[in-house]
Design an enzyme around this catalytic site. Sequence first.
Site, PDB file in Angstrom:
ATOM      1  N   ASP A  49       0.841  -1.194   0.000  1.00  0.00           N
ATOM      2  CA  ASP A  49       0.000   0.000   0.000  1.00  0.00           C
ATOM      3  C   ASP A  49       0.882   1.253   0.000  1.00  0.00           C
ATOM      4  OD1 ASP A  49      -1.982   1.978   0.567  1.00  0.00           O
ATOM      5  OD2 ASP A  49      -3.185   0.469   1.593  1.00  0.00           O
ATOM      6  N   THR A  70      -6.337   4.053  -2.088  1.00  0.00           N
ATOM      7  CA  THR A  70      -6.227   2.635  -1.732  1.00  0.00           C
ATOM      8  C   THR A  70      -7.346   1.775  -2.314  1.00  0.00           C
ATOM      9  OG1 THR A  70      -5.018   3.134   0.296  1.00  0.00           O
ATOM     10  CG2 THR A  70      -6.184   1.024   0.213  1.00  0.00           C
ATOM     11  N   ASN A 121     -12.007   5.880  -1.384  1.00  0.00           N
ATOM     12  CA  ASN A 121     -12.160   5.188  -0.111  1.00  0.00           C
ATOM     13  C   ASN A 121     -13.532   5.504   0.485  1.00  0.00           C
ATOM     14  OD1 ASN A 121      -9.517   4.228  -0.326  1.00  0.00           O
ATOM     15  ND2 ASN A 121      -8.669   5.948   0.817  1.00  0.00           N
ATOM     16  N   ARG A 154     -10.485  -2.684   3.432  1.00  0.00           N
ATOM     17  CA  ARG A 154     -10.634  -2.538   1.987  1.00  0.00           C
ATOM     18  C   ARG A 154      -9.530  -3.257   1.220  1.00  0.00           C
ATOM     19  NH1 ARG A 154      -9.580   2.472   4.349  1.00  0.00           N
ATOM     20  NH2 ARG A 154      -7.687   3.607   3.679  1.00  0.00           N
ATOM     21  N   HIS A 197       2.221   8.694   4.513  1.00  0.00           N
ATOM     22  CA  HIS A 197       1.287   9.764   4.862  1.00  0.00           C
ATOM     23  C   HIS A 197       1.862  10.647   5.972  1.00  0.00           C
ATOM     24  CE1 HIS A 197      -2.473   9.565   2.671  1.00  0.00           C
ATOM     25  NE2 HIS A 197      -2.470   8.250   2.743  1.00  0.00           N
ATOM     26  N   HIS A 210      -1.151   2.576  -5.278  1.00  0.00           N
ATOM     27  CA  HIS A 210      -0.903   3.961  -5.694  1.00  0.00           C
ATOM     28  C   HIS A 210       0.506   4.336  -5.283  1.00  0.00           C
ATOM     29  CE1 HIS A 210      -1.303   5.290  -1.494  1.00  0.00           C
ATOM     30  NE2 HIS A 210      -2.389   4.532  -1.423  1.00  0.00           N
TER      31      HIS A 210
END
Length: 551
Positions: A38, A79, A100, A164, A312, A356
């Site tokens: 991720d 994501t 999302n 997810r 992030h 991504h």
Amino acid sequence: MSLHALALSALFAVQAAWAAAPSPTPALPKLVVVMVVDGLPNEQVQRYREQFGAGGFRRLMSDGAYFNNAHQAHGVTVTAVGHAAILTGAYPYVHGIIGNNWIDPKTQANMYCTEDPAYTYIGAETKPNDGTSPRNLRVNTVGDELRYATGNQSKVVTVSGKDRGAILLAGKSGSAYMFMDRGGSFASSTYYMQQHPAWVQKFNAARPADKYYGKSWTKLLPENAYAHDADDDLIAPRVAGTERNRFPFTMASDSGDLDEKYYNRLRATPFLDALTLDFARAAIDGEQLGKNPAGVPDVLGISLSSHDYVNHAYGPESRASHDHLQQLDRLLAGFFQDLDKKVGLENVLVVLTADHGFPNTPEFYQARHFDSGRVDGKKLSADLDKFLEAKTGLKKLVRNTSLPSLHLDYAQIDKAGLKRAEIEQAAARWLSDQPGIAEAYTRTQLESGNVPHTRIGTLMQRAWNSNNSGDLLIVMKPYWVIGYGKNGTSHGLPYAYDTNVPLFIMGKRWIKPGSVGSYTEVVDLAPTLAYLLHVRPPAGAEGRVLTDVLK
């Protein structure tokens, strides 16, 4: 019979024998392992490749096909959208996962990508908007097609730190497991089963997440290996007054107990990835993946969530991100070794990609004189409302916002006798003039396909779903992010730093090793896997079979 007739008769007999003999069937993989890191931009793999060990990313590079120019080829690179693309081979305008979260155009309620109130987590608290099923995914996956082709004898098992990440890989008929902050276990939902199998119960009973309490994440490499990383001064601490952005990162909770805050803090560390891979090992043993008694292939999906949390918080230019990728590399090496022992890598097809990429933090760009910054979505929406009120006399024409989408109040517009397209266009022009925004597309444009025939226009058209998306779709300028504050960064744009992701396919019976520089899309993976598994492609797949790397 003449000699010539005898010769012809013999020839016909040989040809008939050839026709009757079955042609050799290529061996199918016993197990397909689909790994998703991720939030991993391909540039990080390239930038740090010389520091990797021998058995992780380097093994994928040497033994597999490495697509350097692979892209998540849609405009909203987040994501859920990326995970949905991987095994469906579809774009958002078909598969329906546009973010999302999004706003339901009919009810104006917030919709989480994998929420479904009809189902709950097993043995764990389920809150509103928690992800429990693939209801919102409108098409099937390679795993679904494999189970259909084998009469449901193939097993499809997925695991992730995020709901997810697991659910969108599992498709409609697999079994998904996700990490629970509220207890530190992995759980499935009642969509998939009514109770966990014994191997899951045993894994959770050992409380493997608890062993990291009090442990520290320390740098793996010598200090000089990080010499070119961003200065710490450019990376603000995540919590005011703390030094959370500096090593070592010690795992603990404020209360001193094994609580939700502690388990949540594991997310932005290598420890969650280690737990996820441990669960995958348990799944291989517990479900006997790759040793299916029916002689059919199985699928194991593993979504490793931590790199996204690290990027992030600190940006891909940070020491934390750099070291995390090196830690992950060593974890992958250990997993591949165990996979070889348990199933035999000669029987396994391994895929690794990302959902991504990531931009650097705005402050990093600004220090290098880039036009970069942050856009406060709430303020943007409120200011657009003021503009439209001044233009039309109507209040609250912006009904709702879930950037990059905005929803307009068409009922008000219609009642006032105004033309929707004109209001949309006025709003789009105003948005395009705001700091950090490159352009805005309208529902009228997108429904008719009347967007610019550019790379950006194509990706944004693919990202828009007529049933789920809003009435205005904005595109940020390069190096700008949506969000306020002064630290961290985000993704979601159609630029190369967000779309270009690594794509590896490794399996010596089926794949020719080597580096591939030609343009490739992640949606090409699903039809390629379907081809190798001898099943039909998923219903929404639009990619191509990557024949250049097939043996």
